[in-house]
Design an enzyme around this catalytic site. Sequence first.
Site, PDB file in Angstrom:
ATOM      1  N   ASP A 160      -4.170 -13.414  -0.937  1.00 50.40           N
ATOM      2  CA  ASP A 160      -3.196 -12.025  -0.717  1.00 50.40           C
ATOM      3  C   ASP A 160      -1.671 -11.644  -0.138  1.00 50.40           C
ATOM      4  O   ASP A 160      -1.170 -11.371  -1.195  1.00 50.40           O
ATOM      5  CB  ASP A 160      -3.753 -10.824   0.889  1.00 50.40           C
ATOM      6  CG  ASP A 160      -3.154  -9.694   0.190  1.00 50.40           C
ATOM      7  OD1 ASP A 160      -3.772  -9.007  -0.885  1.00 50.40           O
ATOM      8  OD2 ASP A 160      -2.805  -9.497   1.263  1.00 50.40           O
TER       9      ASP A 160
ATOM     10  N   LYS B 158       1.758 -11.039  -3.146  1.00 54.90           N
ATOM     11  CA  LYS B 158       2.250 -10.039  -3.029  1.00 54.90           C
ATOM     12  C   LYS B 158       3.752  -9.900  -2.996  1.00 54.90           C
ATOM     13  O   LYS B 158       4.726 -10.076  -3.495  1.00 54.90           O
ATOM     14  CB  LYS B 158       2.263  -9.745  -1.700  1.00 54.90           C
ATOM     15  CG  LYS B 158       0.824  -8.465  -1.434  1.00 54.90           C
ATOM     16  CD  LYS B 158       0.633  -8.046  -0.203  1.00 54.90           C
ATOM     17  CE  LYS B 158      -1.359  -7.471   0.108  1.00 54.90           C
ATOM     18  NZ  LYS B 158      -0.962  -6.782   1.238  1.00 54.90           N
TER      19      LYS B 158
ATOM     20  N   GLY C 270     -14.031  -3.117  10.013  1.00 59.85           N
ATOM     21  CA  GLY C 270     -14.046  -2.883   8.362  1.00 59.85           C
ATOM     22  C   GLY C 270     -12.473  -3.246   8.420  1.00 59.85           C
ATOM     23  O   GLY C 270     -12.009  -3.192   7.543  1.00 59.85           O
TER      24      GLY C 270
ATOM     25  N   GLY D  18       1.230  -1.403   0.192  1.00 56.88           N
ATOM     26  CA  GLY D  18       0.004  -0.142  -0.043  1.00 56.88           C
ATOM     27  C   GLY D  18       0.878   1.250   0.067  1.00 56.88           C
ATOM     28  O   GLY D  18       1.870   1.417  -0.551  1.00 56.88           O
TER      29      GLY D  18
END
Length: 382
Positions: A184, A188, A170, A117
Amino acid sequence: MRIGLLGMGTIGSGVYEIVAKRTDMEIARVLDLRRIPGLGGKLTTRFEDILEDPSIDTVVELMGGLEPAHEFVVRALRAGKNVVTANKLMLSHHYAEIAQAAKDSGAAVRVSASVGGGIPYLHNLLRARRVDNILWVGGIVNGTTNLILDTMQTSGAGFDEVLREAQRLGYAEADPSSDIDGIDARSKITISMNVAFGGVADTREVPTEGIRRLTGADVEQFAKLGRVCRFLARAERFADGAVGACVEPVLVEKDAVEAAVRKNDNIISFEGEYVGVQHFFGQGAGKFPTAYAVVEDLRDVMGHPGRSHLRAGEPALKMDNRRATKRYYLRTAAPVEIEAEALGSAGNGAAYLTAPVNTQDMHALAARLRHIDDTTFFAALR
């Protein structure tokens, strides 16, 4: 710069907000199937409206998933449009094709938001590979799983309870499979090793074990061993050029750098022959951290036209996950097939420390044990 934005989700809306405050770039069209107030004539449900607009020179892909994201990215590159993407799943499966499409057309493709990110990890790995021999890459690359592990080990709460709370806040998706099953993290580490080692890995050849079978009984055993469990992805290159890689829970010493990473933070690292070990810490996901990295890539496209992050024509990486051996914590109710030290009962099964075993054989052993006890869990010792 005039931009076609594919996807107005969490990250897409962050990019839209940042770009709206700039004078050197503009979101010309937004592709999304939903009705989104405030976009007016910019909104479209047809990719062709972006592809066939000669004034749009750059496409930002933030749809996620394999298709139609892969199709749209390749078509955009072949049409000579630059591409910036944060889509790690797509990149891990179609790395070579996307690199070649960019080279053939002379367009740029930039991907620094796909791993970490807003953490400046991939950006610095890309710089380091130009002058250094990268020995290994890896670390905590998924914030959701780190949050779950950290909370379980500090609060004593069970896996299901912690996951539900992470979903409520969330931090975890309604379907958390990509995070807790390691998909995921596998994407990566595949991108990371491709960048670091100058090749293309088959992501399906990376042994991957998630954390969904972790129990409170396991956490109690970790404490007795004086260890902390973290979910790590790692790839290393051996002297002959072969590469070993895996994604799995790992029990680290309490003073290890990964043990200090709390909540949903990440720490991603690499070691260069000259520069030594470099650590990059921070939030690896989120609206503005990831959007920030996307806009940084857009600015770099403007400053360095045609310069891509991905290199075309690189060879396939030779994977060998039988080189390195380590001991594993193993908890199962099935008969254990290898030499192991018994630690005592743990829930409905028993806990063990195995003799040293290579990564591929351990993952295969766990798959066999699960034919008898599907709750079997294991974690490497480091």
